[in-house]
Design an enzyme around this catalytic site. Structure first.
Site, PDB file in Angstrom:
ATOM      1  N   TYR A 141       0.816  -1.225   0.000  1.00  0.00           N
ATOM      2  CA  TYR A 141       0.000   0.000   0.000  1.00  0.00           C
ATOM      3  C   TYR A 141       0.843   1.266   0.000  1.00  0.00           C
ATOM      4  O   TYR A 141       0.374   2.334  -0.391  1.00  0.00           O
ATOM      5  CB  TYR A 141      -0.917   0.042   1.231  1.00  0.00           C
ATOM      6  CG  TYR A 141      -1.938  -1.062   1.272  1.00  0.00           C
ATOM      7  CD1 TYR A 141      -2.535  -1.525   0.113  1.00  0.00           C
ATOM      8  CD2 TYR A 141      -2.310  -1.640   2.468  1.00  0.00           C
ATOM      9  CE1 TYR A 141      -3.477  -2.536   0.151  1.00  0.00           C
ATOM     10  CE2 TYR A 141      -3.252  -2.651   2.516  1.00  0.00           C
ATOM     11  CZ  TYR A 141      -3.826  -3.098   1.351  1.00  0.00           C
ATOM     12  OH  TYR A 141      -4.758  -4.102   1.395  1.00  0.00           O
ATOM     13  N   LYS A 187       3.438 -15.204   2.507  1.00  0.00           N
ATOM     14  CA  LYS A 187       3.393 -15.901   1.211  1.00  0.00           C
ATOM     15  C   LYS A 187       4.855 -16.158   0.821  1.00  0.00           C
ATOM     16  O   LYS A 187       5.326 -15.750  -0.245  1.00  0.00           O
ATOM     17  CB  LYS A 187       2.656 -15.005   0.197  1.00  0.00           C
ATOM     18  CG  LYS A 187       2.345 -15.639  -1.121  1.00  0.00           C
ATOM     19  CD  LYS A 187       1.229 -16.656  -1.075  1.00  0.00           C
ATOM     20  CE  LYS A 187       1.049 -17.314  -2.429  1.00  0.00           C
ATOM     21  NZ  LYS A 187       0.235 -18.517  -2.393  1.00  0.00           N
ATOM     22  N   ASP A 219      -2.984 -18.071   1.536  1.00  0.00           N
ATOM     23  CA  ASP A 219      -4.100 -18.747   0.869  1.00  0.00           C
ATOM     24  C   ASP A 219      -4.652 -19.862   1.749  1.00  0.00           C
ATOM     25  O   ASP A 219      -5.865 -20.039   1.898  1.00  0.00           O
ATOM     26  CB  ASP A 219      -3.701 -19.256  -0.525  1.00  0.00           C
ATOM     27  CG  ASP A 219      -2.305 -19.848  -0.571  1.00  0.00           C
ATOM     28  OD1 ASP A 219      -1.543 -19.690   0.407  1.00  0.00           O
ATOM     29  OD2 ASP A 219      -1.956 -20.479  -1.583  1.00  0.00           O
ATOM     30  N   ASP A 243      -5.607  -7.166   5.827  1.00  0.00           N
ATOM     31  CA  ASP A 243      -6.787  -6.471   5.329  1.00  0.00           C
ATOM     32  C   ASP A 243      -7.842  -7.499   4.919  1.00  0.00           C
ATOM     33  O   ASP A 243      -9.019  -7.412   5.292  1.00  0.00           O
ATOM     34  CB  ASP A 243      -6.344  -5.638   4.099  1.00  0.00           C
ATOM     35  CG  ASP A 243      -7.360  -4.611   3.679  1.00  0.00           C
ATOM     36  OD1 ASP A 243      -8.436  -4.572   4.296  1.00  0.00           O
ATOM     37  OD2 ASP A 243      -7.080  -3.859   2.731  1.00  0.00           O
ATOM     38  N   ASP A 247     -11.318  -9.234   7.283  1.00  0.00           N
ATOM     39  CA  ASP A 247     -12.708  -9.194   6.799  1.00  0.00           C
ATOM     40  C   ASP A 247     -13.325 -10.588   6.791  1.00  0.00           C
ATOM     41  O   ASP A 247     -14.509 -10.746   7.092  1.00  0.00           O
ATOM     42  CB  ASP A 247     -12.778  -8.583   5.387  1.00  0.00           C
ATOM     43  CG  ASP A 247     -13.002  -7.075   5.465  1.00  0.00           C
ATOM     44  OD1 ASP A 247     -12.581  -6.470   6.470  1.00  0.00           O
ATOM     45  OD2 ASP A 247     -13.592  -6.503   4.540  1.00  0.00           O
TER      46      ASP A 247
END
Ligand code: NAD
Length: 365
Positions: A141, A187, A219, A243, A247
């Site tokens: 970001y 990852k 994942d 992020d 959620d």
């Protein structure tokens, strides 16, 4: 004891949920002999309308001068066409950056009374109580260079040693006070950034031999959160993965209106519900205030060492829900639907009852 709190209600349902949370905050202050000096400031769209900017220097200074910040929500259609820096949401980014908030904490805890509100099966969810620690200042970001032209769009995923070490250390501290179990999600099979992250997390883990550390690819973590959320206690992860995972974990609790959050740095702390300004129900006294009330609980834990008061809030919420009361967003057919203010009154009533039960030794936390 006395603490200064900057209140930033913001837009939409922000003022409604903040008003509810402030009543609970004041009550806890009275019961636990803590004085809260509360001052309200405009932020977001309301600040833009008044001052031509979503966050004024005066408000930022007031946050610097406070022991904690409690924010409602910002944003609304009215301000959607403004340029990026002037949008209400820009105030949030500026606040996080200016206050040096590098850890975002999102607990996902299931209240038994809400087991059927989630889209996930009740027997998968029962007993889930996990914490996602999301790094907030680094990653793709913020990395430079970034850009977009007719042929490509690109961003840079980058983490510095300092950024990884400070949140990793924090995560081990938190895990060592909970179930002594930490999942670091990355990852590393594909990304150098994640390999770097993993190496540093392993180094820090040597200082915490009592905490068991497990690495998981993001994942797989996304799948495991839905398959068996109870296997997790504390999850530490990079900004972008956090992020998304937070959620997903949000669905565990059944509604956006239930999710509190804390953003912490070395010197400052900001507490806010995860949801937005919900313009569709703003001003109707329908908003669920529980995420904001729970955010006050997080403030008690992380800023004021008032853990008992925080537990009382959680128990008061739990009893209110168990009695069948719900705001519309979390209601099932056989529930009593109540307004924002009524929900707050019920939490306060239960808080008082539990406080008295405790004094009499009938109930222990
Ligand atoms: P939202 O979270 O505001 O609303 C999504 C849905 O959830 C809506 O149907 C809303 O009514 C419902 N909802 C949200 N909170 C609720 C609550 N406490 N009680 C009952 N129902 C609730 O997300 P959105 O609609 O995508 O965004 C609306 C505005 O909020 C936008 O301007 C967006 O940019 C902004 N936003 C702000 C924040 C923040 O301030 N931290 C976060 C997300 C979105």
């Amino acid at each position: 004891m006395s603490f200064k709190i900057a209140l930033l209600p913001g837009d939409g349902i922000g003022p409604e949920v903040i008003a509810a949370a402030v009543d609970v905050l004041k009550l806890a202050g009275e019961k636990f002999n803590v004085e809260f000096e509360l001052k309200e400031y405009p932020v977001g769209g309301i600040s833009y309308d008044k001052h031509g900017t979503p966050l004024t220097d005066e408000v930022l200074q007031a946050c610097y001068d406070s022991d904690a910040v409690l924010l409602g929500a910002v944003g609304g259609i009215k301000w959607d066409s403004l340029q990026r820096d002037m949008k209400p949401e820009a105030a949030l980014l500026k606040l996080r950056k200016s206050l040096g908030l590098f850890i975002n904490i999102r607990p996902a805890k299931v209240y038994n009374a809400l087991l059927n509100s989630s889209s996930l099966k009740a027997d998968v969810l029962k007993g889930t109580d996990l914490l996602i620690l999301r790094e907030l200042t680094g990653d793709v970001y913020f990395g430079e260079p970034r850009g977009i032209d007719d042929e490509k769009g690109f961003n840079t995923m980058i983490y510095t040693k300092k950024e990884v070490e400070r949140i990793a250390r924090y995560a081990f501290e938190v895990a060592s006070k909970r179930k002594k179990k930490l999942h670091s999600v990355d990852k590393a099979n594909v990304l150098e950034t994640s390999q770097f992250w993993r190496k540093l997390v392993i180094n820090i883990s040597k200082d915490y031999p009592n905490v068991s550390l497990e690495h998981m690819y993001v994942d797989n973590a996304a799948m495991q959160l839905v398959r068996d959320p109870r296997q997790f206690d504390v999850i530490l992860t990079q900004n972008m993965f956090g992020d998304i995972l937070s959620d997903i974990s949000g669905m565990i609790t059944g509604s956006l209106g239930m999710l509190p959050s804390a953003s912490l740095g070395n010197n400052y702390a900001l507490y806010e519900p995860v949801h937005g300004s919900a313009p569709d129900i703003a001003g109707e006294n329908k908003a669920n205030p529980l995420a904001t009330i729970s955010s006050v609980g997080l403030m008690f834990i992380h800023s004021f060492q008032m853990n008992k008061a925080a537990e009382l809030i959680e128990e008061a919420i739990s009893r209110t829900l168990s009695a069948g009361y719900r705001t519309k967003d979390i209601a099932q057919p056989d529930n009593v639907i109540v307004s924002t203010t009524k929900m707050k009154d019920l939490v306060i009533e239960n808080f008082n009852i539990i406080y008295d039960e405790q004094a009499l030794g009938v109930f222990t936390l």
